[in-house]
Design a protein around this motif. Structure first.
Motif, PDB file in Angstrom:
ATOM      1  N   ARG A   1      -6.553   9.891   6.084  1.00 16.85           N
ATOM      2  CA  ARG A   1      -7.453   9.268   5.181  1.00 16.85           C
ATOM      3  C   ARG A   1      -7.467  10.101   3.987  1.00 16.85           C
ATOM      4  O   ARG A   1      -7.736   9.268   2.932  1.00 16.85           O
ATOM      5  CB  ARG A   1      -8.539   8.954   5.605  1.00 16.85           C
ATOM      6  CG  ARG A   1      -8.651   8.074   6.985  1.00 16.85           C
ATOM      7  CD  ARG A   1      -8.281   6.593   6.180  1.00 16.85           C
ATOM      8  NE  ARG A   1      -9.270   5.928   5.255  1.00 16.85           N
ATOM      9  CZ  ARG A   1      -9.054   4.748   4.583  1.00 16.85           C
ATOM     10  NH1 ARG A   1      -7.887   4.113   4.976  1.00 16.85           N
ATOM     11  NH2 ARG A   1     -10.102   4.471   4.139  1.00 16.85           N
TER      12      ARG A   1
ATOM     13  N   VAL B   1      -0.077  -1.881   7.938  1.00 17.68           N
ATOM     14  CA  VAL B   1       0.111  -2.678   6.493  1.00 17.68           C
ATOM     15  C   VAL B   1       1.333  -2.277   5.600  1.00 17.68           C
ATOM     16  O   VAL B   1       2.188  -2.934   5.356  1.00 17.68           O
ATOM     17  CB  VAL B   1      -1.300  -2.609   5.809  1.00 17.68           C
ATOM     18  CG1 VAL B   1      -0.990  -3.228   4.122  1.00 17.68           C
ATOM     19  CG2 VAL B   1      -2.125  -3.760   6.317  1.00 17.68           C
ATOM     20  N   PRO B   2       1.418  -0.628   5.330  1.00 13.65           N
ATOM     21  CA  PRO B   2       2.420  -0.415   4.351  1.00 13.65           C
ATOM     22  C   PRO B   2       3.878  -0.819   5.132  1.00 13.65           C
ATOM     23  O   PRO B   2       4.963  -0.888   4.313  1.00 13.65           O
ATOM     24  CB  PRO B   2       2.296   0.974   4.485  1.00 13.65           C
ATOM     25  CG  PRO B   2       1.008   1.442   5.042  1.00 13.65           C
ATOM     26  CD  PRO B   2       0.530   0.381   5.866  1.00 13.65           C
TER      27      PRO B   2
ATOM     28  N   GLN C   1      -4.784  -4.258  -1.397  1.00  4.48           N
ATOM     29  CA  GLN C   1      -5.152  -3.221  -0.286  1.00  4.48           C
ATOM     30  C   GLN C   1      -5.692  -2.252  -0.442  1.00  4.48           C
ATOM     31  O   GLN C   1      -6.575  -1.811   0.164  1.00  4.48           O
ATOM     32  CB  GLN C   1      -3.706  -2.903   0.174  1.00  4.48           C
ATOM     33  CG  GLN C   1      -3.510  -3.327   1.841  1.00  4.48           C
ATOM     34  CD  GLN C   1      -3.453  -4.763   1.930  1.00  4.48           C
ATOM     35  OE1 GLN C   1      -2.451  -5.383   1.431  1.00  4.48           O
ATOM     36  NE2 GLN C   1      -4.226  -5.267   2.909  1.00  4.48           N
ATOM     37  N   THR C   2      -5.545  -1.565  -1.708  1.00  9.07           N
ATOM     38  CA  THR C   2      -6.406  -0.216  -2.315  1.00  9.07           C
ATOM     39  C   THR C   2      -6.724  -0.911  -3.440  1.00  9.07           C
ATOM     40  O   THR C   2      -6.164  -0.087  -4.313  1.00  9.07           O
ATOM     41  CB  THR C   2      -5.725   0.961  -2.153  1.00  9.07           C
ATOM     42  OG1 THR C   2      -4.438   0.742  -2.751  1.00  9.07           O
ATOM     43  CG2 THR C   2      -5.723   1.437  -0.646  1.00  9.07           C
TER      44      THR C   2
ATOM     45  N   HIS D   1     -10.268   1.989  -1.939  1.00  3.57           N
ATOM     46  CA  HIS D   1     -10.014   3.221  -1.490  1.00  3.57           C
ATOM     47  C   HIS D   1     -11.037   4.343  -1.735  1.00  3.57           C
ATOM     48  O   HIS D   1     -11.339   4.353  -2.846  1.00  3.57           O
ATOM     49  CB  HIS D   1      -8.781   3.622  -1.564  1.00  3.57           C
ATOM     50  CG  HIS D   1      -8.153   4.871  -0.388  1.00  3.57           C
ATOM     51  ND1 HIS D   1      -9.095   6.259  -0.426  1.00  3.57           N
ATOM     52  CD2 HIS D   1      -7.657   5.066   0.615  1.00  3.57           C
ATOM     53  CE1 HIS D   1      -8.583   7.084   0.594  1.00  3.57           C
ATOM     54  NE2 HIS D   1      -7.766   6.061   1.200  1.00  3.57           N
TER      55      HIS D   1
ATOM     56  N   CYS E   1       0.879  -1.253  -0.048  1.00  2.00           N
ATOM     57  CA  CYS E   1       0.310  -0.126  -0.013  1.00  2.00           C
ATOM     58  C   CYS E   1       0.692   1.149  -0.027  1.00  2.00           C
ATOM     59  O   CYS E   1       1.991   1.308   0.789  1.00  2.00           O
ATOM     60  CB  CYS E   1      -0.999   0.159   1.243  1.00  2.00           C
ATOM     61  SG  CYS E   1      -1.968   1.359   1.365  1.00  2.00           S
TER      62      CYS E   1
ATOM     63  N   HIS F   1      -0.270   4.255   0.645  1.00  2.00           N
ATOM     64  CA  HIS F   1      -0.902   5.326   1.813  1.00  2.00           C
ATOM     65  C   HIS F   1      -0.314   5.000   2.929  1.00  2.00           C
ATOM     66  O   HIS F   1       0.544   4.054   3.180  1.00  2.00           O
ATOM     67  CB  HIS F   1      -2.448   4.968   1.925  1.00  2.00           C
ATOM     68  CG  HIS F   1      -3.220   5.272   0.707  1.00  2.00           C
ATOM     69  ND1 HIS F   1      -3.931   6.629   0.809  1.00  2.00           N
ATOM     70  CD2 HIS F   1      -3.459   4.658  -0.425  1.00  2.00           C
ATOM     71  CE1 HIS F   1      -4.348   6.556  -0.424  1.00  2.00           C
ATOM     72  NE2 HIS F   1      -4.510   5.626  -1.199  1.00  2.00           N
ATOM     73  N   ARG F   2      -0.630   6.123   3.777  1.00  2.00           N
ATOM     74  CA  ARG F   2       0.023   5.960   5.178  1.00  2.00           C
ATOM     75  C   ARG F   2      -0.763   6.236   6.242  1.00  2.00           C
ATOM     76  O   ARG F   2      -0.707   7.378   6.975  1.00  2.00           O
ATOM     77  CB  ARG F   2       1.334   6.996   5.397  1.00  2.00           C
ATOM     78  CG  ARG F   2       2.557   6.571   4.591  1.00  2.00           C
ATOM     79  CD  ARG F   2       3.362   5.358   5.449  1.00  2.00           C
ATOM     80  NE  ARG F   2       4.668   4.960   4.708  1.00  2.00           N
ATOM     81  CZ  ARG F   2       4.481   4.088   3.794  1.00  2.00           C
ATOM     82  NH1 ARG F   2       3.593   3.608   3.145  1.00  2.00           N
ATOM     83  NH2 ARG F   2       5.745   3.632   3.237  1.00  2.00           N
ATOM     84  N   CYS F   3      -1.877   5.684   6.392  1.00  2.00           N
ATOM     85  CA  CYS F   3      -3.075   6.032   7.157  1.00  2.00           C
ATOM     86  C   CYS F   3      -2.201   5.697   8.742  1.00  2.00           C
ATOM     87  O   CYS F   3      -1.675   4.664   8.737  1.00  2.00           O
ATOM     88  CB  CYS F   3      -4.212   4.870   7.163  1.00  2.00           C
ATOM     89  SG  CYS F   3      -5.013   5.316   5.543  1.00  2.00           S
TER      90      CYS F   3
ATOM     91  N   PHE G   1      -3.066   4.671  11.389  1.00  2.00           N
ATOM     92  CA  PHE G   1      -3.190   3.549  12.614  1.00  2.00           C
ATOM     93  C   PHE G   1      -2.681   2.539  12.155  1.00  2.00           C
ATOM     94  O   PHE G   1      -2.828   1.318  12.603  1.00  2.00           O
ATOM     95  CB  PHE G   1      -4.715   3.735  12.848  1.00  2.00           C
ATOM     96  CG  PHE G   1      -5.383   3.283  11.629  1.00  2.00           C
ATOM     97  CD1 PHE G   1      -5.745   2.196  10.761  1.00  2.00           C
ATOM     98  CD2 PHE G   1      -6.127   4.569  10.798  1.00  2.00           C
ATOM     99  CE1 PHE G   1      -6.377   2.099   9.627  1.00  2.00           C
ATOM    100  CE2 PHE G   1      -6.869   4.511   9.753  1.00  2.00           C
ATOM    101  CZ  PHE G   1      -6.922   3.375   8.967  1.00  2.00           C
ATOM    102  N   CYS G   2      -2.254   2.320  10.906  1.00  2.00           N
ATOM    103  CA  CYS G   2      -2.300   1.027  10.037  1.00  2.00           C
ATOM    104  C   CYS G   2      -0.633   0.504   9.732  1.00  2.00           C
ATOM    105  O   CYS G   2       0.164   1.363   9.471  1.00  2.00           O
ATOM    106  CB  CYS G   2      -2.714   1.171   8.514  1.00  2.00           C
ATOM    107  SG  CYS G   2      -2.857  -0.222   7.576  1.00  2.00           S
TER     108      CYS G   2
END
Ligand code: SF4
Length: 474
Positions: free
Chosen positions: A297, A189-190, A224-225, A258, A180, A182-184, A186-187
């Motif tokens: 987000r 995953v990246p 993921q997105t 997303h 992914c 993105h860099r949310c 809370f996440c």
């Protein structure tokens, strides 16, 4: 995931090595479990259904929440009982938790022989072979000290060209993207799956054609997105259209999109391609602008609502689902109320709800300590959200009782003489039937709902039902 072995004996002796893969977590991880099984099978391993029958046990893990990690450590501890009976058993931990905890895992929960992150699976059989080779000829205690970690993230690894060992022939999940961009905040995953990596359209379409040739009629594109997928000059809507037109494919879904990449072109494909199902998972995460901003987000509540409106204008009957996190650090009671308000406004068919879980290494964990919401308060917010989401889901589902739906039969249901299937809109329905129906499309009337799922009546005569079995291969 747990399993019960049918007998209590030790595995039969044989030269072919046997592997067992146990998967926890999201659909991407389940798909990775199938990929690992495929790699192992190609590498000469036999895949077995029970850990007691295996020479190699792999626990394929999730790191998204602290609870999931605790569960895995407990499971690895349990597996040590098997190793006491058979000291040569190899226990491996793979997936996001392996990537996150790294070599620290080797000494946890009684000891692990292999840790491998999500970008290492292509070499899984080979590396296991090396590990076992290194152990051969060594004394038992010394052999147990031979361990392996494969943890580098590979920005080019998209697992193109590898076959998954699929456990269902009714519906197939096809990963088209990994990682992914993105860099949310809370996440995790990246950090455990690296940046976005997309498979080429040719590779994806070849796989879809092979799956369709094998008789599977429903597929879900996975990423993921997923809707930010792009490769070789193609954007996601074009891929979706081409996949939907593969002969034999009757239903196409995709997850998780997303919201920012839901645009008119995608909606147009969804509305015009008959195979694309009337179902969309649209993760909102929060209904408050300040929280969304702090989550990074990259959309506002208004933008999210505009996307919902655009989708519903083109597909009025679409079933929408979402993900929501409550008690993000610093979320005030008023901001939480905004999330409830969003739920009331959109009225999602289904909501996956979570209390914020701090993941080491993610930006949100560095927020000032006083912003972290006490557990009891977070739990109370979660319960209020669950109650609201379930109430809305039950109201929507009650309003659908009486509808006649096309159902793809997936498996036996719990009740005797019942099967379980899914409508195009992703609703689960149990109705009278037997195993011979699995994989066929049936016309079913929705008679009653438990709130989340339905009970139905088969609408066909025996002759019509016979004809329905073959409908998948257009
Ligand atoms: S979009 Fe955000 S929540 Fe989704 S995987 Fe990427 S970082 Fe995580």
């Amino acid at each position: 995931m747990t399993s019960e072995r049918r007998d209590g004996g030790l595995p039969p002796k044989g030269s072919r090595r046997r592997a067992y893969v146990e998967t926890y977590g999201c659909q991407m991880n389940i798909s990775d479990g199938e990929l690992m099984a495929g790699v192992l099978e190609t590498g000469g391993y036999e895949i077995v259904e029970f850990p007691e029958d295996a020479d190699v046990v792999l626990v394929n893990t999730c790191a998204i929440r602290e609870n999931a990690e605790r569960r895995v450590l407990g499971r690895v501890g349990q597996l040590q009982n098997l190793r006491r009976e058979r000291p040569d058993l190899v226990i491996g931990v793979t997936g996001c938790m392996a990537q996150r905890m790294g070599e620290d895992l080797l000494d946890r929960a009684g000891g692990v022989d292999l840790v491998m992150g999500p970008d290492g699976y292509r070499s899984l059989a080979e590396r296991l072979g090396e590990l076992e080779e290194a152990r051969r000829g060594r004394e038992r205690e010394a052999a147990q000290g031979t361990r392996l970690s494969v943890l580098s993230l590979d920005p080019a690894e998209n697992y193109e060209g590898l076959e998954q060992r699929r456990t269902s022939s009714v519906a197939a999940w096809i990963p088209i993207q990994r990682g992914c961009d993105h860099r949310c905040t809370f996440c995790i995953v990246p950090y455990v799956r690296g940046p976005e990596k997309n498979r080429s359209p040719r590779d994806v379409l070849d796989e879809v054609r092979r799956i369709a040739d094998g008789g599977t009629t429903e597929i879900t594109l996975l990423g993921q997105t997923v809707n930010s997928w792009n490769a070789d000059g193609w954007a996601f809507p074009r891929l979706l259209r081409e996949v939907a037109r593969v002969p034999g494919i009757r239903r196409v879904r995709f997850t998780s999109p997303h919201p920012n990449d839901v645009g008119p072109e995608l909606v147009e494909v969804m509305a015009t391609e008959p195979a694309v199902c009337e179902q969309l998972h649209l993760p909102a995460q929060s209904g408050n602008d300040r929280t969304l901003k702090r989550m990074v987000r990259r959309y506002s509540v208004d933008t999210f609502l505009e996307k919902v409106q655009m989708v519903r204008a083109a597909l009025p009957d679409i079933a929408l689902s979402t993900d929501i996190i409550v008690a993000f650090p610093g979320e005030t009671e008023e901001e939480f109320q905004d999330t409830l308000e969003l739920m009331r406004m959109v009225r999602f068919d289904e909501a996956y709800t979570y209390r914020y879980s701090p993941r080491e290494g993610t930006p949100a964990t560095r927020l000032p300590e006083e912003q972290f919401i006490p557990e009891a308060e977070g739990q109370a917010r979660l319960q209020a959200l669950i109650d609201l989401a379930r109430g809305i889901q039950a109201e929507i589902n009650r309003s659908e009782v009486g509808r006649i739906e096309e159902v793809l039969v997936e498996r036996d249901a719990r009740g005797e003489g019942q099967v379980l299937g899914k409508t195009r809109r992703g609703k689960m329905v149990a109705f009278p039937g037997d195993r011979s129906m699995v994989g066929s499309y049936r016309t079913v009337r929705l008679d009653e709902t438990t709130g989340a799922t339905f009970r139905g009546t088969l609408m066909e005569t025996a002759a019509a039902a016979g004809a329905a079995v073959g409908v998948g291969g257009e």
